[in-house]
Design a protein around this motif. Structure first.
Motif, short mmCIF file in Angstrom:
data_model
loop_
_atom_site.label_atom_id
_atom_site.label_comp_id
_atom_site.label_asym_id
_atom_site.label_seq_id
_atom_site.Cartn_x
_atom_site.Cartn_y
_atom_site.Cartn_z
N ILE A 93 0.77 -0.89 -0.05
CA ILE A 93 0.23 -0.21 -0.35
C ILE A 93 0.85 1.52 -0.42
N ASN A 94 0.36 2.36 -1.06
CA ASN A 94 1.61 3.00 -1.26
C ASN A 94 0.46 4.57 -1.18
N ASP A 95 1.35 5.83 0.15
CA ASP A 95 0.83 6.99 -0.09
C ASP A 95 -0.31 6.79 1.48
N SER A 96 0.10 8.02 2.42
CA SER A 96 -0.18 7.24 3.74
C SER A 96 -1.74 7.59 3.57
N HIS A 97 -2.24 8.55 3.29
CA HIS A 97 -3.51 8.87 2.77
C HIS A 97 -3.80 7.25 2.55
N ILE A 98 -3.64 6.36 1.92
CA ILE A 98 -4.54 5.31 1.53
C ILE A 98 -4.11 4.45 2.30
N ILE A 99 -3.24 4.47 3.10
CA ILE A 99 -3.31 3.75 4.04
C ILE A 99 -3.94 3.96 5.01
N VAL A 100 -3.70 5.60 5.45
CA VAL A 100 -4.81 5.97 6.18
C VAL A 100 -6.47 5.26 6.18
N LYS A 101 -6.21 4.87 5.35
CA LYS A 101 -7.89 5.09 4.77
C LYS A 101 -8.70 3.05 4.19
N ASN A 102 -7.40 2.83 4.03
CA ASN A 102 -7.50 1.27 4.31
C ASN A 102 -7.91 0.29 5.49
N LEU A 103 -6.77 0.83 6.01
CA LEU A 103 -6.69 0.63 7.97
C LEU A 103 -7.57 0.71 8.67
N ALA A 104 -8.49 1.70 7.85
CA ALA A 104 -9.31 2.43 9.54
C ALA A 104 -10.54 1.17 9.66
N TYR A 118 -12.05 15.23 19.83
CA TYR A 118 -11.56 13.79 19.07
C TYR A 118 -12.04 14.23 17.42
N PHE A 119 -11.55 14.16 16.60
CA PHE A 119 -11.80 14.48 15.48
C PHE A 119 -13.03 13.71 14.67
N HIS A 120 -13.28 11.64 15.99
CA HIS A 120 -13.91 10.54 15.71
C HIS A 120 -14.70 10.97 17.03
N GLY A 121 -14.78 12.36 17.13
CA GLY A 121 -16.06 11.90 18.26
C GLY A 121 -15.96 11.75 19.60
N SER A 122 -16.17 11.19 20.59
CA SER A 122 -16.03 10.73 22.09
C SER A 122 -14.53 10.59 22.61
N GLU A 123 -13.49 9.58 21.64
CA GLU A 123 -12.60 9.00 21.58
C GLU A 123 -12.15 8.83 19.98
N ALA A 124 -11.08 8.97 20.04
CA ALA A 124 -9.30 9.08 19.35
C ALA A 124 -9.95 8.10 18.03
N GLY A 125 -9.61 8.35 17.11
CA GLY A 125 -9.69 7.46 15.88
C GLY A 125 -8.53 7.16 14.53
N ILE A 126 -8.59 6.24 13.88
CA ILE A 126 -6.65 6.66 13.76
C ILE A 126 -7.04 8.04 12.45
N VAL A 127 -7.41 8.11 12.18
CA VAL A 127 -7.52 10.16 12.17
C VAL A 127 -6.72 11.27 12.96
N ASP A 128 -6.93 11.14 14.24
CA ASP A 128 -6.63 11.83 15.11
C ASP A 128 -5.05 11.76 15.55
N VAL A 129 -5.15 9.44 15.58
CA VAL A 129 -3.33 9.24 15.63
C VAL A 129 -2.47 9.83 14.44
N GLY A 130 -3.27 10.02 13.65
CA GLY A 130 -2.49 10.08 12.31
C GLY A 130 -2.04 11.73 11.87
#
Length: 254
Positions: free
Chosen positions: A93-104, A198-210
């Motif tokens: 998997i290439n590109d950090s955005h695509i990596i995040v999108k597919n790992l979510a 957090y950007f994911h709401g009440s708990e941090a998610g992969i976007v917050d961590v990224g």
């Protein structure tokens, strides 16, 4: 080195994967829908130590407790010459955005919402580049970043920092038409965050961590650009919450 990862150089390179995605291009074949976090084995991150998108991906793996191997530099047998590149169970998997999108879906148990996807896109293709551009325009900030890199590259970057400040920042804006200032992205993020912790709401998610991981190299080097990013009360409070609960901050540059 911490127990979550090790740095290595591969003994031999495998045949290039024909179906590997291009930058900003999603996977031609999605990852298996039934994959869970515990199914992520044989994870390799091709990266550069202080590259913000690489820090973003390493922070995510640290946060979710995914064991991974680090290889410095691009994947030699791949047509894709940028970093990060992630190999997971033989899938590239290439590109950090695509990596995040597919790992979510695997790491958070659900795909990114449209709002979360917007935050991730705004950071990867906007704010993160603006942080780099404004840091490159500040001689003192460049010298601080050089110390984080270390070695011969530290000496070279420190020596040529004034020349870099005059030439390099303009390239960021030429390659990224419409790139805004860090201050403008800060206000966009504050609006996106709203009244949630957090950007994911009440708990941090992969976007917050990224976002946290991608901003961390600018924070640990005390750059002016990062000070601007954190000069909004909402963003500052979000950062403090992430920093207090981060599994990555003491590992990214170990």
């Amino acid at each position: 080195l911490d127990s979550d990862f090790r740095t290595t150089m591969p003994a031999d390179e495998k045949t290039p994967l024909a179906d590997a995605n291009k930058e900003k291009e999603d996977l031609k074949e999605p990852l298996p829908a039934d994959w869970k976090k515990e199914d992520l084995n044989e994870v390799v991150v091709y990266n550069m130590k202080v590259s913000p998108p690489c820090c973003k991906i390493r922070a995510i793996f640290h946060h979710y407790g995914i064991k991974f191997t680090v290889v410095e530099g691009p994947k030699k047998d791949s047509d894709y010459k940028k970093v990060p590149v992630v190999m997971i169970n033989g899938r590239q998997i290439n590109d950090s955005h695509i990596i995040v999108k597919n790992l979510a879906s695997i790491l958070d148990g659900k795909p990114l919402s449209q709002e979360e996807l917007k935050v991730e896109e705004t950071f990867t293709f906007g704010a993160m580049i603006a942080l780099e551009a404004e840091t490159a325009a500040n001689c003192g900030d460049l010298c601080s970043c050089a110390k984080l890199i270390g070695g011969v590259n530290c000496c070279l970057l420190s020596f040529f920092s004034c020349c870099i400040c005059c030439c390099i920042p303009q390239g960021f804006y030429k390659r990224n038409p419409g790139l805004k200032s860090v201050a403008e992205y800060r206000e966009e993020f504050a609006t996106m965050l709203g009244d949630e912790p957090y950007f994911h709401g009440s708990e941090a998610g992969i976007v917050d961590v990224g976002l946290y991981g991608g901003m961390l190299p600018f924070h640990v080097t005390d750059t002016n650009a990062m000070a601007v990013m954190l000069s909004n009360d909402k963003i500052s409070a979000w950062w403090k919450r992430m920093d207090e609960n981060s599994a990555a901050k003491n590992k990214l540059f170990a």
